[in-house]
Design an enzyme around this catalytic site. Sequence first.
Site, short mmCIF file in Angstrom:
data_model
loop_
_atom_site.label_atom_id
_atom_site.label_comp_id
_atom_site.label_asym_id
_atom_site.label_seq_id
_atom_site.Cartn_x
_atom_site.Cartn_y
_atom_site.Cartn_z
N SER A 53 0.84 -1.19 0.00
CA SER A 53 0.00 0.00 0.00
C SER A 53 0.89 1.26 0.00
O SER A 53 1.74 1.40 -0.87
CB SER A 53 -0.95 -0.03 1.20
OG SER A 53 -1.96 0.93 1.09
N ASP A 69 -8.58 -6.41 -5.07
CA ASP A 69 -8.15 -5.09 -4.58
C ASP A 69 -8.63 -4.03 -5.57
O ASP A 69 -8.09 -3.90 -6.67
CB ASP A 69 -6.63 -5.07 -4.45
CG ASP A 69 -6.09 -3.76 -3.86
OD1 ASP A 69 -6.88 -2.82 -3.67
OD2 ASP A 69 -4.87 -3.69 -3.61
N HIS A 117 -7.97 -5.18 -0.67
CA HIS A 117 -6.67 -4.54 -0.46
C HIS A 117 -5.97 -5.05 0.79
O HIS A 117 -4.74 -5.17 0.84
CB HIS A 117 -6.86 -3.02 -0.37
CG HIS A 117 -5.59 -2.26 -0.19
ND1 HIS A 117 -4.62 -2.22 -1.16
CD2 HIS A 117 -5.13 -1.50 0.84
CE1 HIS A 117 -3.61 -1.48 -0.74
NE2 HIS A 117 -3.88 -1.04 0.47
#
Length: 383
Positions: free
Chosen positions: A155, A326, A359
């Site tokens: 991320s 995601d 995610h």
Amino acid sequence: MATAPAHDLRFGLDRRVTLAGPLALDCGTALAPVEIAYETYGTLNDEGSNVVLICHALTGDQYVASTHPITGKPGWWTRLVGAGKPVDPARHFIICANVIGSCMGSSGPASVNPATGLPWSMTFPVLTIADMVRAQALLLDHLGVGTLAAVIGGSMGGMQALSWPAMYPDRVRAALVIASTARHSAQNIAFHEVGRQAIMADPRWRGGAYYADGDAPSSGLAVARMAAHITYLSEAGLTEKFGRRLQDKANGELGVKSFGFDADFQIESYLRHQGISFVDRFDANSYLYITRAMDYYDLAEPHDGVLARAFMGTKTRFCLISFDTDWLYPTAESRRIVHALNAAGAEASFVELSSPFGHDAFLLDCPEMNRIIDGFLRAGESR
């Protein structure tokens, strides 16, 4: 031959350092001094060749494999980091630093401005992802670390991991970029703006000047966390875990609607819990600063919009991992990075993994991800 730093390198020690700086920032000003809080695991070898830098995500911190001092919970990536894990203190000297702008010991809006003796609050300079990486480089210089065997992040941590070889090509042998992107999209920015407006609309925010009495804008921060948390999940995962199931009531009744605005649905209760628990460990102003840094992130922008130019001539090995559910940083974003790396002649591998968890999959139990990371790191060690 590298010399190990003079301080103790035992597993998971809580460390703080104040560096003189100044640290030049993209906004045109400089930060001095620079406070950095970090954790280390393992021991630096005689050659200085076993350093792995782990970069944390938006709401993460340096406690990647240590008990969190506020929540008492285990580190956020203990599935990846630890004895017998892909990133192993028996093989690696592992460093994880709290990014500047955050609130777990590194310089940020809650830390003291030496010029005034008061918290910086909203006078703290606006940051970028590149600024965070520059601060990490200062820390490595302080620790006597020249070259990284690998930099790893998911991320926002992936943004830092990708920026490292672009900014310091001679200091990084390998980069693992997981569930990330090379630039923030309009949709990403939009979700962040909702969170920022929730914080700033809280009457207790007071322009960020809430440190004196400790009456923080917790309601606004909780809503910001709730909105962001939705983006970390997938529709399939939410449906499987919660569906439209109603919350059990205190009196033992099941499936009863209140015909009001309490948390009737389980998903409502879950999101409220996420918001309430978050405010105990995070600072609202830091949330503003870090989300803005992510929004400014566009690795191709300094290179006339051509991402490949950021990596021209790099000798860094890259491994990119994405997840099929995601939608925050979808696989298309990772493919864009891979295409740029290929165009730059870089050594790059890529895999999309299947997961129902969206995610957040990179933080959860994912044996296939661990297998890929372990193989990638060991391949580098054998060269």
